[in-house]
Design a protein around this motif. Structure first.
Motif, PDB file in Angstrom:
ATOM      1  N   THR A  64      94.217 -62.636-104.797  1.00 49.26           N
ATOM      2  CA  THR A  64      95.365 -62.078-104.075  1.00 49.26           C
ATOM      3  C   THR A  64      95.939 -63.092-103.102  1.00 49.26           C
ATOM      4  OG1 THR A  64      94.390 -59.866-104.245  1.00 49.26           O
ATOM      5  CG2 THR A  64      96.143 -60.164-102.628  1.00 49.26           C
ATOM      6  N   TRP A  65      95.061 -63.830-102.418  1.00 49.31           N
ATOM      7  CA  TRP A  65      95.522 -64.860-101.489  1.00 49.31           C
ATOM      8  C   TRP A  65      96.353 -65.908-102.218  1.00 49.31           C
ATOM      9  CZ3 TRP A  65      95.345 -70.083-100.883  1.00 49.31           C
ATOM     10  CH2 TRP A  65      95.613 -70.604 -99.607  1.00 49.31           C
ATOM     11  N   SER A  66      95.921 -66.285-103.419  1.00 44.14           N
ATOM     12  CA  SER A  66      96.651 -67.310-104.173  1.00 44.14           C
ATOM     13  C   SER A  66      98.041 -66.823-104.554  1.00 44.14           C
ATOM     14  CB  SER A  66      95.866 -67.709-105.427  1.00 44.14           C
ATOM     15  OG  SER A  66      95.790 -66.631-106.345  1.00 44.14           O
ATOM     16  N   VAL A  67      98.165 -65.544-104.925  1.00 46.92           N
ATOM     17  CA  VAL A  67      99.478 -64.988-105.265  1.00 46.92           C
ATOM     18  C   VAL A  67     100.355 -64.926-104.016  1.00 46.92           C
ATOM     19  CG1 VAL A  67     100.716 -63.001-106.200  1.00 46.92           C
ATOM     20  CG2 VAL A  67      98.513 -63.658-107.173  1.00 46.92           C
ATOM     21  N   TRP A  68      99.788 -64.471-102.914  1.00 49.09           N
ATOM     22  CA  TRP A  68     100.560 -64.344-101.667  1.00 49.09           C
ATOM     23  C   TRP A  68     101.047 -65.707-101.195  1.00 49.09           C
ATOM     24  CZ3 TRP A  68      99.556 -59.488 -98.603  1.00 49.09           C
ATOM     25  CH2 TRP A  68     100.483 -59.346 -97.563  1.00 49.09           C
ATOM     26  N   TRP A  69     100.139 -66.679-101.184  1.00 51.36           N
ATOM     27  CA  TRP A  69     100.504 -68.017-100.729  1.00 51.36           C
ATOM     28  C   TRP A  69     101.533 -68.649-101.662  1.00 51.36           C
ATOM     29  CZ3 TRP A  69      98.654 -73.025-102.718  1.00 51.36           C
ATOM     30  CH2 TRP A  69      99.054 -74.097-101.916  1.00 51.36           C
ATOM     31  N   THR A  70     101.348 -68.476-102.955  1.00 56.96           N
ATOM     32  CA  THR A  70     102.309 -69.013-103.922  1.00 56.96           C
ATOM     33  C   THR A  70     103.687 -68.408-103.712  1.00 56.96           C
ATOM     34  OG1 THR A  70     100.576 -69.373-105.582  1.00 56.96           O
ATOM     35  CG2 THR A  70     102.844 -69.250-106.384  1.00 56.96           C
ATOM     36  N   GLY A  71     103.741 -67.091-103.534  1.00 58.23           N
ATOM     37  CA  GLY A  71     105.025 -66.422-103.352  1.00 58.23           C
ATOM     38  C   GLY A  71     105.750 -66.875-102.101  1.00 58.23           C
ATOM     39  N   VAL A  78      94.118 -58.480 -94.095  1.00 57.74           N
ATOM     40  CA  VAL A  78      94.396 -57.101 -93.668  1.00 57.74           C
ATOM     41  C   VAL A  78      94.157 -56.120 -94.818  1.00 57.74           C
ATOM     42  CG1 VAL A  78      96.270 -55.532 -93.018  1.00 57.74           C
ATOM     43  CG2 VAL A  78      95.984 -57.705 -91.824  1.00 57.74           C
ATOM     44  N   LEU A  79      94.589 -56.465 -96.027  1.00 57.26           N
ATOM     45  CA  LEU A  79      94.385 -55.573 -97.173  1.00 57.26           C
ATOM     46  C   LEU A  79      92.903 -55.388 -97.470  1.00 57.26           C
ATOM     47  CD1 LEU A  79      97.214 -56.714 -99.623  1.00 57.26           C
ATOM     48  CD2 LEU A  79      97.174 -54.706 -98.140  1.00 57.26           C
ATOM     49  N   VAL A  80      92.109 -56.453 -97.338  1.00 51.89           N
ATOM     50  CA  VAL A  80      90.671 -56.329 -97.569  1.00 51.89           C
ATOM     51  C   VAL A  80      90.023 -55.535 -96.444  1.00 51.89           C
ATOM     52  CG1 VAL A  80      88.505 -57.621 -97.742  1.00 51.89           C
ATOM     53  CG2 VAL A  80      90.538 -58.435 -98.959  1.00 51.89           C
ATOM     54  N   ALA A  81      90.418 -55.799 -95.203  1.00 53.35           N
ATOM     55  CA  ALA A  81      89.834 -55.088 -94.066  1.00 53.35           C
ATOM     56  C   ALA A  81      90.151 -53.599 -94.092  1.00 53.35           C
ATOM     57  CB  ALA A  81      90.329 -55.705 -92.758  1.00 53.35           C
ATOM     58  N   SER A  82      91.329 -53.241 -94.590  1.00 57.18           N
ATOM     59  CA  SER A  82      91.709 -51.813 -94.678  1.00 57.18           C
ATOM     60  C   SER A  82      91.207 -51.163 -95.956  1.00 57.18           C
ATOM     61  CB  SER A  82      93.232 -51.695 -94.606  1.00 57.18           C
ATOM     62  OG  SER A  82      93.844 -52.354 -95.702  1.00 57.18           O
ATOM     63  N   GLU A  83      90.411 -51.911 -96.744  1.00 61.95           N
ATOM     64  CA  GLU A  83      89.832 -51.432 -97.994  1.00 61.95           C
ATOM     65  C   GLU A  83      90.877 -51.089 -99.050  1.00 61.95           C
ATOM     66  OE1 GLU A  83      87.231 -48.223 -97.050  1.00 61.95           O
ATOM     67  OE2 GLU A  83      85.761 -49.515 -96.052  1.00 61.95           O
ATOM     68  N   ALA A  84      92.074 -51.638 -98.899  1.00 64.05           N
ATOM     69  CA  ALA A  84      93.075 -51.502 -99.953  1.00 64.05           C
ATOM     70  C   ALA A  84      92.790 -52.462-101.099  1.00 64.05           C
ATOM     71  CB  ALA A  84      94.469 -51.761 -99.389  1.00 64.05           C
ATOM     72  N   LEU A  85      91.984 -53.489-100.840  1.00 63.37           N
ATOM     73  CA  LEU A  85      91.551 -54.434-101.859  1.00 63.37           C
ATOM     74  C   LEU A  85      90.048 -54.611-101.773  1.00 63.37           C
ATOM     75  CD1 LEU A  85      94.091 -57.419-101.752  1.00 63.37           C
ATOM     76  CD2 LEU A  85      93.803 -55.777-103.600  1.00 63.37           C
ATOM     77  N   ALA A  86      89.443 -54.909-102.909  1.00 66.22           N
ATOM     78  CA  ALA A  86      88.026 -55.238-102.916  1.00 66.22           C
ATOM     79  C   ALA A  86      87.833 -56.658-102.402  1.00 66.22           C
ATOM     80  CB  ALA A  86      87.466 -55.108-104.330  1.00 66.22           C
ATOM     81  N   THR A  87      86.654 -56.903-101.855  1.00 67.79           N
ATOM     82  CA  THR A  87      86.372 -58.231-101.310  1.00 67.79           C
ATOM     83  C   THR A  87      86.475 -59.310-102.378  1.00 67.79           C
ATOM     84  OG1 THR A  87      84.871 -57.206 -99.696  1.00 67.79           O
ATOM     85  CG2 THR A  87      84.698 -59.589-100.005  1.00 67.79           C
ATOM     86  N   ASP A  88      86.069 -58.988-103.600  1.00 73.40           N
ATOM     87  CA  ASP A  88      86.123 -59.976-104.683  1.00 73.40           C
ATOM     88  C   ASP A  88      87.554 -60.356-105.061  1.00 73.40           C
ATOM     89  OD1 ASP A  88      83.384 -59.884-104.754  1.00 73.40           O
ATOM     90  OD2 ASP A  88      83.278 -58.451-106.417  1.00 73.40           O
TER      91      ASP A  88
END
Length: 341
Positions: free
Chosen positions: A157-164, A142-152
């Motif tokens: 970011t996924w690793s931080v989210w999943w870890t948390g 969602v963050l990438v699709a809303s352009e709040a994050l770059a695709t790279d």
């Protein structure tokens, strides 16, 4: 409907409303605590306690509590953005993850007592590592699709989210499941209390040393977890895992000790590997010891029943007669009655 039935229903609704309010408040407060270690966009953190709270709530009170989880997730994320539609999508992901994890655990016959080896394995692998893939994938996408994050930035970011989210399950869920059966101990010796305090203090001291040293000393925590599991089972192991994980997560967020010199993705890999190993070790040992103790109690009960049954069958015979004798004693006893020819 009678007045008594109406009163009972109103009390039931009131109790359910209090539960929902308590879940929302716990989710919101623990979410704010987790955001103190945010690493990405002020909303992605390597430790997200609400996932553990949500999973335990669903396991104890049923899937009907999902609206409380969703409301808590919405209240935490609405102030973080980026806009209302992405926030709603993130809320859906944060709700689906514990629901999915709960369904997986129910599928394999998970018991909340965590007193079997299979329950510990299920909580670690299905509840934490597999179940939290849902929220990490939905939220980061969602963050990438809303352009709040770059695709790279997707995978870091996924690793931080999943870890948390996984850490929230691994650290908070066992602690809450252990706490539900805790009663103030009576007749506990001062030496036992001293041992418990020494265990917690030693775990904290070694964790701080291991995570703030340039040397790789993380392995020093393992003996304390083994100590906690063998002596106190889940009640002792869960707080030790919490202490170790929180200190390690704080060091990882700061890039201190063994996390220094690594990029964000590598830091999360190290953090997840260490905390996953710590949680798995503590939970497995606790479950094995609990199974052993339960087996010993069952054997004792069976022996008591056999003794009672034998005493009823031969009430005039001493119970020592039924005890097995050693081979040497049997031979000597059989020779006493013989006479030389």
């Amino acid at each position: 409907m009678t007045d008594a039935a109406r009163g009972a229903r109103r009390r039931q609704y009131a109790a359910e409303g209090l539960r929902v309010a308590a879940v929302v408040a716990a989710y919101y407060v623990s979410g704010k605590i987790g955001l103190q270690q945010e690493l990405v966009r002020g909303q992605v953190t390597p430790f997200w306690p609400p996932t553990g709270i949500a999973l335990v709530v669903l396991l104890l009170w049923g899937l009907r509590m999902w609206p409380a989880v969703a409301l808590g997730a919405f209240l935490v994320n609405v102030a973080l953005g980026p806009s209302i539609l992405p926030v709603l999508a993130i809320t859906v992901g944060n709700t689906l993850a514990p629901v999915f994890a709960c369904l997986l655990l129910r599928r394999v016959g998970f018991r909340i007592a965590l007193d079997r080896l299979q329950d510990a394995l299920a909580l670690v692998f299905l509840g934490a590592l597999v179940g939290m893939v849902v929220s990490a994938t939905v939220g980061t996408g969602v963050l990438v699709a809303s352009e709040a994050l770059a695709t790279d930035d997707f995978w870091p970011t996924w690793s931080v989210w999943w870890t948390g989210d996984a850490m929230g399950v691994l650290v908070v869920a066992p602690l809450l499941l252990a706490a539900r059966d805790i009663r103030w101990p009576r007749g506990v010796s001062a030496l036992r209390w001293t041992e418990a305090v020494a265990l917690l203090g030693g775990t904290a001291a070694v964790s701080v040393l291991a995570t703030h040293s340039r040397l790789d000393l993380l392995f020093l925590v393992v003996p304390f977890l083994v100590w906690a599991a063998f002596r106190f089972q889940l009640v002792g192991a869960a707080p030790c895992v919490l202490i170790t994980s929180v200190i390690t997560i704080h060091a990882g967020a700061r890039g201190a000790g063994p996390f220094a010199g690594h990029d964000l993705l590598a830091q999360m890999v190290i953090l997840q590997a260490f905390n996953g190993t710590v949680s798995l070790t503590a939970l497995l040992l606790s479950a094995v010891i609990a199974e052993r103790n339960r087996t010993l109690r069952e054997i004792e009960r069976v022996c008591e029943r056999l003794t009672e049954a034998l005493s009823r069958l031969a009430p005039e015979e001493p119970l020592d007669r039924w005890a097995p004798s050693r081979p040497g004693e049997r031979e000597r006893g059989s020779g006493k009655g013989r006479q030389r020819p």
